[in-house]
Design an enzyme around this catalytic site. Structure first.
Site, PDB file in Angstrom:
ATOM      1  N   SER A  79       2.132  -3.373  15.847  1.00 60.94           N
ATOM      2  CA  SER A  79       3.069  -4.019  14.924  1.00 60.94           C
ATOM      3  C   SER A  79       2.755  -5.472  14.616  1.00 60.94           C
ATOM      4  O   SER A  79       3.394  -6.058  13.733  1.00 60.94           O
ATOM      5  CB  SER A  79       4.501  -3.915  15.464  1.00 60.94           C
ATOM      6  OG  SER A  79       4.992  -2.607  15.276  1.00 60.94           O
TER       7      SER A  79
ATOM      8  N   HIS B 206       5.130 -12.437  17.787  1.00 68.04           N
ATOM      9  CA  HIS B 206       5.320 -11.010  17.503  1.00 68.04           C
ATOM     10  C   HIS B 206       4.624 -10.215  18.592  1.00 68.04           C
ATOM     11  O   HIS B 206       3.629 -10.658  19.165  1.00 68.04           O
ATOM     12  CB  HIS B 206       4.734 -10.639  16.137  1.00 68.04           C
ATOM     13  CG  HIS B 206       5.461  -9.531  15.451  1.00 68.04           C
ATOM     14  ND1 HIS B 206       5.383  -8.210  15.864  1.00 68.04           N
ATOM     15  CD2 HIS B 206       6.280  -9.531  14.382  1.00 68.04           C
ATOM     16  CE1 HIS B 206       6.127  -7.460  15.060  1.00 68.04           C
ATOM     17  NE2 HIS B 206       6.686  -8.237  14.156  1.00 68.04           N
TER      18      HIS B 206
ATOM     19  N   ALA C  41       2.234  -2.674  19.596  1.00 68.16           N
ATOM     20  CA  ALA C  41       1.829  -1.580  20.484  1.00 68.16           C
ATOM     21  C   ALA C  41       1.308  -0.416  19.661  1.00 68.16           C
ATOM     22  O   ALA C  41       1.878  -0.065  18.627  1.00 68.16           O
ATOM     23  CB  ALA C  41       3.004  -1.124  21.353  1.00 68.16           C
TER      24      ALA C  41
END
Length: 461
Positions: free
Chosen positions: A60, A302, A305
């Site tokens: 992400s 941020h 995964a």
């Protein structure tokens, strides 16, 4: 504290081994320069050494790249963040016809659109894969009404990726290369799996029978359409260079203004509080960035995964500090927590909060209002009380997620009347304890947050 490469190499080596992480790379911008470190191996089956030029899947963290592209368009006057998305994508649809008319780009960026997260759909390898994905997502139920709550949304970022395509006339992959990768000279950043063949590439690892994880059954399980929300591959230093673009007010190292300073500031401005402040350590969300308040010291970053790979970006603007950690399995969250706690304290004066865990003496909580079934796309959550009085949570993957993992059965320990610590999820899903947060939407609907995703209660009496 002066940055000591030898000291941090020793700490990375020791903590990586202690937490059974096969390999890790670390990039730190401190004292005006980039420092790169690597430790361990890329693949336990081959023994290939991890090096600073090794490429990892970012998961992400890819959303930061998409958000930056979107804000470039907004800064150029080509996109109004507060206009309905259908003004740019007339074909855009969601399951709620009224929501279709109102969802804005700003809501997509801040995860407040109500669009769900775990809608998996392989729309092929063609250049039209994003258009097909967005069309297929049109019948998927919303997690919550637009603008009423935060619910982490990968679907929303794919819609943003499609906005980039329509406004630039390029595929998302091409736009990323032309508008960010090339201007920032990101020589080890790519979006397609075949591009990774030219580089030393990390293999994800999943829990095995022993303390050390085993190589994942496949290196890459994401379709091409996952790009805007989860498919960027890069070295830690290349990720750091993207984060540093934001630290430097949108200016590249050669002085080129890649993103306007006002747009940079807007991305880092607090847009929404988050009820779950533990899963990704976020206190709030901006336009793309997770936002942190470390006892009065602001920061942004941020997490990411993929299958057996985990990445973390942290920026402390007041200390002119950026840290990027990329890993390929094991208890990566524990490695992150221990190493980042030391790095941010010593180099940035940051004191991270303690690890999420229940108190020694948990409060007594009336579970009756919370018992029931909660559902969002891909997941069903069932909360119940066993005969012995213990609270049980069953987390099941359904729909397109049904083969992702067997059902997870967990015990809940209260921290308060709405926040619980779940045990038994395993290192692939959480650190020691998984946060489970209960809340109420503005329309009165109870909901359950796991993984920053909002699941409304479906058996409200």
């Amino acid at each position: 504290m002066t940055f000591s490469l030898a000291h941090w190499q020793n700490r990375l080596d020791a903590l990586r081994a202690a937490h059974h992480v096969p390999g890790a790379t670390l990039a730190v911008f401190a004292e005006g320069r980039i420092h790169e470190l690597a430790s361990g191996i890329l693949h336990r089956g081959t023994g290939v050494e991890a090096t600073t030029d090794s490429v990892f899947q970012l998961g992400s963290i890819a959303k930061l790249y998409t958000a930056t592209l979107v804000m470039q368009l907004a800064a150029a006057g080509e996109l109004d963040l507060d206009a309905p998305v259908i003004e740019v994508l007339p074909e855009f649809r969601v399951a709620d016809p009224e929501a279709t008319k109102t969802i804005t780009t700003r809501q997509l960026l801040s995860h407040t659109s109500g669009l769900t997260c775990d809608f998996t759909y392989d729309s092929g390898r063609g250049d039209d894969c994003l258009a097909k994905y967005v069309a297929a997502a049109g019948n998927v139920a919303l997690d919550c009404p637009p603008g009423t709550a935060v619910s982490y949304s990968s679907v929303g970022y794919n819609v943003l990726g499609r906005v980039v395509e329509v406004l630039t006339g390029r595929t998302w992959d091409q736009a990323l290369k032309e508008r960010l990768v090339a201007p920032l000279n990101l020589t080890h950043t790519m979006t397609l799996p075949e591009e990774a063949l030219a580089f030393r590439t990390a293999m994800g690892h999943l829990p095995g029978e022993g303390p050390d994880p085993e190589p994942a059954p496949a290196w890459d399980m994401m379709p091409r359409s996952a790009g805007p929300y989860g498919r960027v591959l890069a070295t830690a230093a290349d990720v750091l260079r993207l984060a540093k673009l934001h630290l430097d007010g949108g200016s590249a190292p050669d002085g080129t203004q890649i993103l306007g300073a006002r747009a940079v500031a807007e991305m880092q401005r607090w847009a929404v509080d988050v009820p779950d402040k533990w899963t990704v350590s976020a206190d709030g969300w901006g336009l793309g960035w997770s936002l942190y308040d470390w006892h009065g010291v602001p920061g942004y970053g941020h997490d990411g995964a993929s299958i057996g790979q985990y990445g973390y970006v942290r920026v402390v603007p007041g200390a002119d500090l950026v840290v990027v950690l990329l890993t390929n399995g094991g208890a990566a969250r524990f490695l992150y927590a221990d190493l980042m706690r030391e790095l941010l304290r010593d180099l940035g004066g940051v004191h991270m909060p303690p690890a999420f865990a229940p108190p020694a003496r948990p409060p007594v909580v009336d579970m009756a209002p919370l018992v029931g079934t909660y559902r969002r796309e891909g997941v069903v959550i069932t909360v119940g009380v066993r005969p012995d009085g213990a609270t049980r949570l069953l987390y099941e993957f359904v729909d397109g997620m049904r083969d992702f993992s067997p059902p997870l059965e967990m015990d809940l320990t209260p921290l308060s009347s709405t926040v619980f610590a779940a045990s038994g999820a395993g290192p692939s899903f959480s650190g020691g304890w998984m946060p489970v947060v209960f809340a109420t939407l503005v329309d009165g609907t109870p909901c359950c947050y796991i993984g920053m995703r909002c699941a409304p209660k479906v058996d409200v009496g």
